[in-house]
Design a protein around this motif. Structure first.
Motif, PDB file in Angstrom:
ATOM      1  N   THR A   2       0.797  -1.125   0.083  1.00  6.20           N
ATOM      2  CA  THR A   2       0.105  -0.019   0.177  1.00  6.20           C
ATOM      3  C   THR A   2       0.681   1.131   0.056  1.00  6.20           C
ATOM      4  OG1 THR A   2      -1.805  -0.928   1.113  1.00  6.20           O
ATOM      5  CG2 THR A   2      -1.929   1.268   1.300  1.00  6.20           C
ATOM      6  N   LEU A   3       0.607   2.212  -0.905  1.00  4.26           N
ATOM      7  CA  LEU A   3       1.084   3.446  -0.750  1.00  4.26           C
ATOM      8  C   LEU A   3       0.236   4.395  -0.427  1.00  4.26           C
ATOM      9  CD1 LEU A   3       3.783   4.960  -2.101  1.00  4.26           C
ATOM     10  CD2 LEU A   3       2.421   5.422  -4.073  1.00  4.26           C
ATOM     11  N   PHE A   4       0.823   5.388   0.393  1.00  3.72           N
ATOM     12  CA  PHE A   4      -0.244   6.683   0.821  1.00  3.72           C
ATOM     13  C   PHE A   4       0.318   7.856   0.574  1.00  3.72           C
ATOM     14  CE2 PHE A   4       2.893   5.906   4.526  1.00  3.72           C
ATOM     15  CZ  PHE A   4       2.922   7.336   4.981  1.00  3.72           C
ATOM     16  N   VAL A   5      -0.362   8.731   0.515  1.00  5.41           N
ATOM     17  CA  VAL A   5      -0.255  10.266   0.166  1.00  5.41           C
ATOM     18  C   VAL A   5      -1.155  10.921   0.795  1.00  5.41           C
ATOM     19  CG1 VAL A   5       0.076  12.008  -1.581  1.00  5.41           C
ATOM     20  CG2 VAL A   5       0.534   9.519  -2.288  1.00  5.41           C
ATOM     21  N   VAL A  29      -7.946  15.758   1.360  1.00  4.92           N
ATOM     22  CA  VAL A  29      -7.856  14.595   0.474  1.00  4.92           C
ATOM     23  C   VAL A  29      -6.851  13.935   0.801  1.00  4.92           C
ATOM     24  CG1 VAL A  29      -8.233  13.298  -1.459  1.00  4.92           C
ATOM     25  CG2 VAL A  29      -9.485  15.542  -1.174  1.00  4.92           C
ATOM     26  N   ASP A  30      -6.687  12.587   1.456  1.00  8.52           N
ATOM     27  CA  ASP A  30      -5.612  11.802   1.770  1.00  8.52           C
ATOM     28  C   ASP A  30      -5.987  10.391   0.777  1.00  8.52           C
ATOM     29  OD1 ASP A  30      -4.531  13.176   3.709  1.00  8.52           O
ATOM     30  OD2 ASP A  30      -5.593  12.455   5.275  1.00  8.52           O
ATOM     31  N   ALA A  31      -4.981   9.714   0.585  1.00 10.06           N
ATOM     32  CA  ALA A  31      -5.190   8.405  -0.266  1.00 10.06           C
ATOM     33  C   ALA A  31      -4.370   7.551  -0.102  1.00 10.06           C
ATOM     34  CB  ALA A  31      -4.680   9.023  -1.822  1.00 10.06           C
ATOM     35  N   GLU A  32      -4.711   6.219  -0.367  1.00 13.77           N
ATOM     36  CA  GLU A  32      -3.981   5.083  -0.121  1.00 13.77           C
ATOM     37  C   GLU A  32      -4.314   4.145  -1.387  1.00 13.77           C
ATOM     38  OE1 GLU A  32      -5.391   2.643   3.337  1.00 13.77           O
ATOM     39  OE2 GLU A  32      -4.198   4.205   4.767  1.00 13.77           O
ATOM     40  N   LEU A  33      -3.124   3.518  -2.121  1.00 18.51           N
ATOM     41  CA  LEU A  33      -3.210   2.664  -3.262  1.00 18.51           C
ATOM     42  C   LEU A  33      -2.866   1.334  -3.097  1.00 18.51           C
ATOM     43  CD1 LEU A  33      -2.066   6.087  -3.891  1.00 18.51           C
ATOM     44  CD2 LEU A  33      -2.802   4.858  -6.183  1.00 18.51           C
ATOM     45  N   ASP A  34      -3.423   0.244  -3.370  1.00 15.71           N
ATOM     46  CA  ASP A  34      -2.965  -0.881  -3.062  1.00 15.71           C
ATOM     47  C   ASP A  34      -2.483  -1.331  -4.474  1.00 15.71           C
ATOM     48  OD1 ASP A  34      -3.727  -0.808  -0.385  1.00 15.71           O
ATOM     49  OD2 ASP A  34      -5.773  -1.903  -0.961  1.00 15.71           O
ATOM     50  N   GLY A  35      -1.659  -2.429  -4.452  1.00 12.81           N
ATOM     51  CA  GLY A  35      -1.171  -2.992  -5.705  1.00 12.81           C
ATOM     52  C   GLY A  35       0.298  -3.654  -5.570  1.00 12.81           C
ATOM     53  N   GLU A  36       0.677  -4.089  -6.646  1.00 11.45           N
ATOM     54  CA  GLU A  36       2.033  -4.771  -6.557  1.00 11.45           C
ATOM     55  C   GLU A  36       2.972  -4.104  -7.233  1.00 11.45           C
ATOM     56  OE1 GLU A  36       2.219  -8.146  -5.605  1.00 11.45           O
ATOM     57  OE2 GLU A  36      -0.127  -8.047  -5.390  1.00 11.45           O
ATOM     58  N   LEU A  37       4.028  -4.391  -6.562  1.00 10.53           N
ATOM     59  CA  LEU A  37       5.492  -3.671  -6.923  1.00 10.53           C
ATOM     60  C   LEU A  37       6.176  -4.005  -8.290  1.00 10.53           C
ATOM     61  CD1 LEU A  37       7.736  -3.846  -3.758  1.00 10.53           C
ATOM     62  CD2 LEU A  37       6.054  -2.072  -4.274  1.00 10.53           C
ATOM     63  N   GLY A  38       6.576  -3.217  -9.063  1.00  5.73           N
ATOM     64  CA  GLY A  38       7.169  -3.370 -10.337  1.00  5.73           C
ATOM     65  C   GLY A  38       8.415  -3.793 -10.176  1.00  5.73           C
ATOM     66  N   ARG A 130      -0.846  -1.521 -12.342  1.00  5.28           N
ATOM     67  CA  ARG A 130      -0.156  -2.089 -11.141  1.00  5.28           C
ATOM     68  C   ARG A 130      -1.112  -1.576  -9.862  1.00  5.28           C
ATOM     69  NH1 ARG A 130       5.590  -0.711 -12.930  1.00  5.28           N
ATOM     70  NH2 ARG A 130       5.517   0.411 -11.032  1.00  5.28           N
ATOM     71  N   VAL A 131      -1.921  -0.787 -10.106  1.00  2.89           N
ATOM     72  CA  VAL A 131      -2.641  -0.434  -9.031  1.00  2.89           C
ATOM     73  C   VAL A 131      -4.032  -1.013  -8.959  1.00  2.89           C
ATOM     74  CG1 VAL A 131      -4.171   1.710  -7.869  1.00  2.89           C
ATOM     75  CG2 VAL A 131      -1.987   1.931  -8.831  1.00  2.89           C
ATOM     76  N   GLU A 132      -4.487  -1.808  -8.007  1.00  2.26           N
ATOM     77  CA  GLU A 132      -5.438  -2.522  -7.710  1.00  2.26           C
ATOM     78  C   GLU A 132      -6.765  -1.930  -7.259  1.00  2.26           C
ATOM     79  OE1 GLU A 132      -4.209  -5.771  -5.537  1.00  2.26           O
ATOM     80  OE2 GLU A 132      -2.766  -6.743  -7.134  1.00  2.26           O
ATOM     81  N   ALA A 133      -6.428  -0.994  -6.147  1.00  5.72           N
ATOM     82  CA  ALA A 133      -7.552  -0.427  -5.406  1.00  5.72           C
ATOM     83  C   ALA A 133      -7.315   1.093  -4.903  1.00  5.72           C
ATOM     84  CB  ALA A 133      -7.906  -1.146  -4.182  1.00  5.72           C
ATOM     85  N   ILE A 134      -7.923   1.989  -4.839  1.00  6.09           N
ATOM     86  CA  ILE A 134      -7.581   3.204  -4.361  1.00  6.09           C
ATOM     87  C   ILE A 134      -8.934   3.571  -3.431  1.00  6.09           C
ATOM     88  CG2 ILE A 134      -7.541   5.675  -5.076  1.00  6.09           C
ATOM     89  CD1 ILE A 134      -6.864   4.829  -7.916  1.00  6.09           C
ATOM     90  N   ARG A 135      -8.238   4.181  -2.260  1.00  9.75           N
ATOM     91  CA  ARG A 135      -9.065   4.668  -1.014  1.00  9.75           C
ATOM     92  C   ARG A 135      -8.720   6.039  -0.820  1.00  9.75           C
ATOM     93  NH1 ARG A 135      -7.366  -0.295   0.213  1.00  9.75           N
ATOM     94  NH2 ARG A 135      -5.527   0.390   1.410  1.00  9.75           N
ATOM     95  N   LEU A 136      -9.619   6.852  -0.836  1.00 11.57           N
ATOM     96  CA  LEU A 136      -9.683   8.472  -0.215  1.00 11.57           C
ATOM     97  C   LEU A 136     -10.291   8.430   1.067  1.00 11.57           C
ATOM     98  CD1 LEU A 136     -10.819  10.181  -3.589  1.00 11.57           C
ATOM     99  CD2 LEU A 136      -8.274   9.365  -2.940  1.00 11.57           C
ATOM    100  N   THR A 137      -9.695   9.514   1.841  1.00 13.51           N
ATOM    101  CA  THR A 137     -10.331   9.873   2.953  1.00 13.51           C
ATOM    102  C   THR A 137     -10.521  11.118   2.917  1.00 13.51           C
ATOM    103  OG1 THR A 137      -9.250   8.354   4.319  1.00 13.51           O
ATOM    104  CG2 THR A 137      -9.950  10.235   5.519  1.00 13.51           C
TER     105      THR A 137
END
Length: 281
Positions: A2-5, A29-38, A130-137
Motif C-alpha cells: 500500500t502506498l499512501f499520500v 484529501v488523503d489517499a491509499e493505493l494498493d497494488g503490486e511492486l514493479g 499495477r494499482v488494484e484499489a484506491i481509497r480516499l479519506t
C-alpha cells in the motif's frame, strides 16, 4: 503493498444539507493505493499520484453543488440551462445551471465518509497500471478558533469557480493594534456562517410577487447560464465580486468602520490559501 499520500489535495464544494440548507465545504484529501511492486521497486511514482487523482477530482465533484437527491423536499429536473435543483426545507431554494455544476448523489444526506467511498470506487474502476484499489479519506481541516462556511459563484472566473453554488469552509483572522482579536473573529464568522455571498451586480431585479423575501442571483458565464434563489436573510450582498481578495478587503473595511480602529484581516478560501487586507476607519 500500500502506498499512501497524505494531504494529496483539497476538495472545495457546496452541499445541500437537510438541516442547515446551502453550506460550503473544504475537505483535505488523503489517499491509499494498493497494488503490486514493479521491477523498479515501486508501486506508483509519487510524481504521478497527485496529478492523476487531482485531475479526476477537479473534473468531478470539486467546485460543484453536492445534491442528496433523496433528502426531504429535494427535486431535480431538466431545464434549458441544464438542471434545476429545488428544495423546500429548511428554507426555499432553487438553483439552475449546466449539468457539470452539480454532483447528484442518491442519498438522504451528504457525508464526507460516504462521498469518499463513492470517489474511491470511481477511481478504482480504471486504475493506473499495477494499482488494484484506491481509497480516499476526506476530512475537515482542524481549526482552533473562528471558522465559517460560505457559498458563492464568480461570473468572471475562467475556471470552475464560475459555478454559482460552490463554496468553502474557512478560517478567519482579525488583527487590531498588532494583536489577534478572537472576539471579532467569532462575531464575524457567526455573521457569515452558512451564508451565500453575492455580487450586487448579479442580483436580479424586477422579480414577481412569488419571490418576495427572496434574493435571486443570475448571470451567464463561459460554461453557461446560472441562476440561484434563496431567502434574503441567507445572503450577504457585496458591492464587488466575491473573490477572496474582495472578501478580505470588505471585511477589513466593515470591521474598521464599526469599531473605529485600523484593522487587518486574513480571509481564507478553504484550506491554506486566501488574502490579506487592511483598512482604516
Amino acid at each position: 503493498m500500500t502506498l499512501f499520500v497524505n494531504r494529496l489535495t483539497h476538495l472545495d464544494a457546496s452541499l445541500w444539507c437537510p438541516e442547515r440548507g446551502l453550506i460550503g465545504a473544504s475537505w483535505r484529501v488523503d489517499a491509499e493505493l494498493d497494488g503490486e511492486l514493479g521491477a523498479d521497486g515501486m508501486l506508483f511514482d509519487f510524481g504521478e499520484v497527485k496529478p492523476w487523482i487531482k485531475a479526476r477530482l477537479d473534473g468531478g465533484a470539486d467546485h460543484t453543488l453536492l445534491v442528496p437527491t433523496e433528502a426531504p423536499g429535494v427535486s431535480v429536473q431538466d431545464v434549458p440551462e441544464g438542471l434545476c435543483v429545488r428544495a423546500d426545507s429548511p428554507y426555499p431554494f432553487e438553483v439552475r445551471g449546466p449539468r457539470q455544476a452539480f454532483t447528484l448523489l442518491p442519498w438522504p444526506a451528504v457525508t464526507p465518509g460516504r462521498l469518499a467511498d463513492r470517489l474511491s470506487a470511481a477511481l478504482s474502476r480504471q486504475p493506473p497500471a499495477r494499482v488494484e484499489a484506491i481509497r480516499l479519506t476526506l476530512s475537515d481541516e482542524p481549526i482552533d478558533g473562528a471558522a465559517y462556511t460560505y457559498s458563492h459563484g464568480l461570473r468572471r472566473h475562467a475556471g470552475n469557480c464560475q459555478r454559482i453554488a460552490h463554496g468553502h469552509r474557512s478560517r478567519l483572522h482579525v488583527w487590531q493594534d498588532g494583536e489577534r482579536r478572537p472576539a471579532l473573529e467569532a462575531e464575524w464568522a457567526e455573521r457569515l456562517a452558512d451564508r451565500y455571498l453575492v455580487d450586487e451586480a448579479d442580483v436580479a431585479e424586477g422579480l414577481d410577487a412569488s419571490f418576495l423575501g427572496r434574493l435571486t442571483s443570475r448571470y451567464t458565464a463561459a460554461q453557461g447560464r446560472f441562476a440561484l434563489s434563496l431567502p434574503r436573510e441567507r445572503c450577504v450582498v457585496m458591492p464587488t465580486p466575491t473573490t477572496v481578495e474582495h472578501i478580505a478587503a470588505w471585511l477589513a473595511g466593515e470591521i474598521a468602520r464599526e469599531t473605529g480602529r485600523a484593522t487587518r484581516v486574513q480571509a481564507f478560501e478553504g484550506i491554506d490559501k486566501g488574502a490579506l487586507a487592511e483598512a482604516r476607519p
